[in-house]
Design a protein around this motif. Structure first.
Motif, PDB file in Angstrom:
ATOM      1  N   THR A  42     -10.129  -3.542  -1.877  1.00 13.18           N
ATOM      2  CA  THR A  42      -9.830  -2.764  -3.080  1.00 13.18           C
ATOM      3  C   THR A  42      -9.928  -3.646  -4.317  1.00 13.18           C
ATOM      4  N   MET A  73      -6.552  -4.358   1.097  1.00 15.59           N
ATOM      5  CA  MET A  73      -6.110  -4.776  -0.242  1.00 15.59           C
ATOM      6  C   MET A  73      -7.164  -5.654  -0.905  1.00 15.59           C
ATOM      7  N   GLU A  93      -9.886   5.527  -6.229  1.00 14.46           N
ATOM      8  CA  GLU A  93      -9.343   5.717  -7.576  1.00 14.46           C
ATOM      9  C   GLU A  93      -9.727   4.562  -8.495  1.00 14.46           C
ATOM     10  N   VAL A  94      -9.866   3.365  -7.931  1.00 12.93           N
ATOM     11  CA  VAL A  94     -10.258   2.221  -8.745  1.00 12.93           C
ATOM     12  C   VAL A  94     -11.677   2.401  -9.268  1.00 12.93           C
ATOM     13  N   LEU A 128      -0.393   7.958   0.753  1.00 12.20           N
ATOM     14  CA  LEU A 128      -1.775   8.297   0.402  1.00 12.20           C
ATOM     15  C   LEU A 128      -2.745   7.639   1.376  1.00 12.20           C
ATOM     16  N   GLN A 183      -6.662   5.454  -2.267  1.00 11.32           N
ATOM     17  CA  GLN A 183      -6.225   4.249  -2.948  1.00 11.32           C
ATOM     18  C   GLN A 183      -7.395   3.342  -3.321  1.00 11.32           C
ATOM     19  N   MET A 184      -8.512   3.509  -2.647  1.00 12.47           N
ATOM     20  CA  MET A 184      -9.668   2.690  -3.008  1.00 12.47           C
ATOM     21  C   MET A 184     -10.547   3.392  -4.046  1.00 12.47           C
ATOM     22  N   LEU A 244       0.847  -1.187   0.000  1.00 10.92           N
ATOM     23  CA  LEU A 244       0.000   0.000   0.000  1.00 10.92           C
ATOM     24  C   LEU A 244       0.883   1.237   0.000  1.00 10.92           C
ATOM     25  N   ASN A 245       0.435   2.274  -0.689  1.00 10.56           N
ATOM     26  CA  ASN A 245       1.215   3.494  -0.790  1.00 10.56           C
ATOM     27  C   ASN A 245       1.199   4.242   0.545  1.00 10.56           C
TER      28      ASN A 245
END
Lengths: 289, 339, 307
Positions: free
Chosen positions: B175, B172, B123-124, B115, B120-121, B111-112
């Motif tokens: 996501t 993860m 954006e998908v 951010l 991170q979720m 995971l970044n």
């Protein structure tokens, strides 16, 4: 993330040497450097003209190989090739000497801090952190202003401000080495701390130390040249590349050869030293194909 | 929460044929995956078992177009009938994250750190489903709930380092499931986690399969992980498949010496505790490419002459279709081998 | 975040203290007073001068007075410019130095980051090698060599830009000094950025981003850049120190009426208070800037705020 194959072991030293040999650019830089150093050292033999001698019939004249002045003469009629080579001896000598000073202080400080650990380490490195924030040049200039400009003081002063990086590196190395089993064995065998540091820690930290020493030399030469350029460095009759460049800048428009040659030598030397240092660092610590 | 809409297809969902993956290194070419055939049907769970270096991960990285710069893949990988190996990134990006998702081994580094989880979720969803920021956020929170992360709305705004390892892995997985992918590739999802958390994660994956009809590829070196969840198992060694079959068959009747050895290594609850934990002696071949003969040679208790000379091919067992039940061993007489 | 800032602030105080103390004691311990080497001064007048400059008080008292002065911004009178205090001289030179230094550092950060990123993305190509060789040259070749060359080429031979001088601060007089000053920093930032970006692009989380189907542009700008630029942000502190150091040379070469030039003149004239005052001022500036940079770093890297 890249896949590396598992191959039979090779000593890291041999690996490093092999990588360095493959780095053509670094080797070329090393060769150029050797050539410059040789020229400066053998100056009096190759071009037996005293740097201070005045040629009354050739005041500020352009380069003329036939007349015996391949680099021309300066405003006082002195041969620039001779002065450049002489200045090179001074600049290189200061570079090496100051680096040596910084090496001694840095290695001692770093290895003691790393080995002692705990409070002692914390205090010693805090001092390094505090000093790190200060701009070296200013303090060296202060020293020059207050205590005069003799050459011994110059390389002690420069060395005294350039040891910080070395101390950090050596401390880091010491911390890793300290944990190795054979240090335990040495201690169990009754070896005192000072001896352990001297005989085991220091030789093993050698790799990065060599790299940083190679990278310190140009920094130090740069600092000395800067001082001399501003008129705060070596004094007459000695000269260094910085002094010559200073003269060159003052006469830039009328006699560009006064600037070009010493500046070229300085730039080439610094460039090659940095290149070589980078090459050494890549050879010892390959991160980046 | 809508149910999965994995379409009923005639053919398999994922079809890998003759896949080879090689890496160009300082010491020559390393072949990580050699001539692998593999299928995954819609909605099924396939366990891919092997030790580190067996090529099990590289196989699927190649399928997803995520190989390292010095890697080259050849062969065929079809998703729902479409060839995806070698697709240009632009087209591959429409598939990655939407139809095929991947969950990686180390939630700590995957995971970044700079951010927030929400970024991170969402954006998908914003990329593949064109959702607005607000809608994407809502869906993400719902998914976090689904993977049983307490206090989902607040956790959404957290940074990865504020979450525990188990929670990060759940993030993860969440996501990965956001777009209801047809296939989820889970690369050692539980390896970096505590044993107590492992079971939870596996349960999560099982739920995902039932809720969304997602097929799962479960890559692991741990047979225990596979037993509870997989429908079929594929065993890899030194870049090749050495045995495959339905999970019960594999556990009750392992035919390849490597599979047998692996099973032998797992301590059993219903047996006496051995004095020493059994292990397989030796190491897998270095470059993933044996000079000659069977790759398992140095470590096999049953090796014979033919094993030294010739690498065994994958052969159907007991007269069954090799795609369903097969083993690659000369010593298995039922596989058409001999002494 | 607040505790982080406060802690950083407290860390800065000792450093400033060390600078002031070092500067003060170096000055007082230097052999020869500030009035040596001038015309022979009769004993009485010398005593008066000493009293006027407070040099006749005990050392520690002078130290305390100096410390107090620093806190209130009074750095003492210049020994050589009889009618000016050090503070006034610094204030005179500040606008010039600030403009040049400010533009240089911002420009260097932007240009360096851009060039370094390009080099990282075109790794091992001819462009990359050319940029990195240029970067080594930029770091290695000293400012006082580059500046005169630029002046020679663009000022004398091509006559596109003025050779030297400030000329009321028109942009044409700024170009060469800013470029010469910024060059080594551009080079260093480029190298840092390149290394940082290459490192980040190898990370697992970049692989995750690609596995999510993000276009390469988003992978680069949203995921990679922030982490890659952190070392550059850290470097801004030492970069400022470098710019300050460089400005001394640049102002000398281009004849710009900034603080750096006062410093050099002061050094050559043995104007102790001026020289010390500039060092203290620059030291404080660097510490302040380092503090700002630390806060900026904390804003960019969430992990740092919580330790």
């Amino acid at each position: 993330m890249e896949v590396r194959s598992a191959v039979a072991g090779r000593s890291p030293g041999a690996d490093a040497w092999r990588r360095l040999r493959r780095n053509r650019a670094a080797l070329t830089a090393g060769a150029v450097l050797a050539a410059i150093a040789a020229a400066c050292l053998l100056g009096p033999l190759l071009h037996p003209v005293p740097p201070g001698e005045v040629f009354w019939d050739a005041i500020q004249s352009p380069p003329d190989i036939a007349a015996g002045h391949p680099f021309g003469t300066d405003a006082n009629g002195r041969d620039i090739l001779a002065r450049t080579l002489h200045g090179g001896r001074v600049s290189l000598a200061v570079g090496l000497a100051a680096t040596l000073v910084s090496l001694v202080i840095g290695v001692a400080w770093g290895s003691v801090a790393g080995y002692a650990g705990g409070r002692v380490d914390a205090v010693m490195m805090r001092i390094v952190d505090v000093l790190y924030a200060l701009p070296f040049m200013f303090f060296v200039i202060l020293l020059m202003v207050f205590f005069g400009r003799n050459i011994l003081l110059i390389f002690v002063a420069i060395g005294a401000v350039a040891w910080l990086d070395m101390a950090r590196i050596v401390r880091g190395q010491t911390l890793s080495i300290k944990r190795l089993p054979y240090i335990e064995a040495a201690r169990a065998g009754g070896l005192g701390s000072a001896a352990i540091i001297r005989r085991h820690v220091v030789p093993n930290a050698l790799g990065p130390v060599v790299v940083y020493a190679t990278l310190t030399v140009p920094k130090v030469i740069l600092l000395e040249s800067l001082l001399s350029f501003l008129g705060l460095g070596v004094r007459e009759p000695a000269t260094s590349w910085g002094v010559l460049i200073g003269d060159g800048v003052a006469n830039m428009e009328r006699a560009p050869w006064m600037l070009v040659f010493p500046a070229g030598f300085l730039a080439a030397t610094l460039f090659c030293l940095n290149f070589l240092g980078d090459g050494l660092r890549d050879a010892l610590d390959p991160r980046d194909p | 929460m809508d149910r999965g809409t994995a379409p009923c297809r005639a053919g398999p969902l994922l079809e890998v044929s003759g896949l080879n993956v090689a890496f160009a290194t300082e010491d020559g070419e390393v072949r990580a995956v050699r001539d692998v055939d593999l299928t995954v049907a819609a909605g099924e769970v396939v366990g891919v078992v092997g030790e580190s270096g067996s090529g099990k991960t590289q196989l699927f990285l190649a399928a997803m177009g995520l190989l390292a710069a010095n890697g080259r893949a050849s062969g065929s990988v079809r998703l729902g009938g479409e060839e995806i190996l070698g697709l240009p990134a632009r087209r591959l990006n429409r598939i990655r994250g939407a139809r095929v998702a991947m969950v990686f081994q180390n939630p700590m580094t995957s995971l970044n750190p700079y951010l927030r989880v929400s970024t991170q979720m969402t954006e998908v969803l914003r990329l593949h489903r064109g959702l607005s920021a607000r809608d994407a956020r809502r869906r993400a929170a719902e998914m976090l709930d689904l993977v049983r992360i307490p206090d989902a709305a607040r956790r959404l705004d957290a940074y990865p380092h504020e979450l525990s390892g188990g929670m990060r892995q759940r993030v993860m997985i969440a996501t990965a499931l956001l777009c209801r992918p047809e296939l989820l590739i889970a690369d050692e999802p539980t390896t970096a986690l505590d044993v107590t958390v492992q079971a939870d994660i596996l349960d999560l994956l099982a739920e995902a399969r039932w809720e969304f009809g997602t097929a799962i590829v479960l890559i692991t070196h741990d047979l225990g992980v596979v037993a509870g969840l997989a429908d079929r198992v594929v065993v890899t060694y030194a870049g090749r498949i050495v045995e495959r079959g339905p999970v019960r068959d594999l556990f009750h009747d392992p035919r390849h010496p490597y599979t047998r050895a692996l099973l032998g290594c797992v301590p059993r609850l219903d047996a006496d505790v051995p004095d020493e934990l059994p292990a397989i002696p030796g190491q897998p071949p270095a470059s993933g490419d044996p000079a000659r003969g069977c790759a398992f040679l140095g470590r096999c208790a049953e090796a014979g002459d033919r094993c030294r000379r010739e690498e065994p091919g994958l052969r159907g067992l007991d007269g069954r279709d090799p795609a369903a039940r097969a083993s690659a061993c000369h010593r298995d007489t039922a596989a058409g081998g001999g002494p | 975040m607040l505790t982080y800032a406060v802690r950083r602030l407290f860390g800065a105080v000792p450093t400033l203290f060390v600078i002031v103390t070092l500067a003060f004691f170096m000055m007082r311990l230097a052999p020869g007073g500030p009035f040596d080497g001038e015309r022979m001064v009769p004993a009485e007048i010398e005593a008066n001068l000493l009293r006027a400059y407070e040099l006749d008080r005990p050392l520690l008292a002078q130290y305390a007075a100096y410390l107090g002065g620093v806190l209130t911004g009074d750095l003492g009178p210049s020994f050589k410019y009889k009618d000016f205090s050090v503070g006034e001289l610094i204030r005179n030179g500040l606008p010039v130095s600030l403009r040049i230094g400010g533009i240089a550092i911002v420009g260097a950060a932007l240009a360096g980051a851009t060039l370094g990123s390009i080099a990282a993305l075109r790794r091992n190509t001819v462009l990359d090698r050319a940029l990195m060789t240029g970067a080594i040259a930029g770091v290695a070749v000293p400012t006082f060599v580059v500046a005169p060359f630029l002046s020679l080429v663009f000022g004398v031979y091509l006559a596109w830009l003025p050779v030297a001088g400030w000329g009321d601060g028109q942009w044409r007089h700024l170009v060469l000094p800013v470029v010469a000053l910024a060059l080594p920093q551009v080079a260093y930032v480029a190298r840092l950025t390149r290394a940082g970006l290459i490192e980040i692009l190898r990370s697992d989380f970049i692989r995750t981003a690609r596995a999510k189907g993000l276009p390469e542009r988003a992978v680069l700008f949203r995921h990679a850049l922030r982490g890659a630029l952190l070392p550059v942000v850290s470097y801004l502190g030492p970069a400022t120190a470098g710019i300050l150091t460089g400005s001394v040379v640049i102002e000398q070469i281009f004849g710009l009426p900034g603080i750096g030039r006062h410093f050099v003149q002061g050094a050559l004239n043995r104007d102790y208070t001026l020289v010390m005052g500039v060092v203290v001022f620059y030291g404080a500036l660097i510490i302040l800037f380092n503090l700002v940079v630390d806060l900026l770093y904390g804003a960019l890297d969430p992990r740092v705020r919580y330790d």
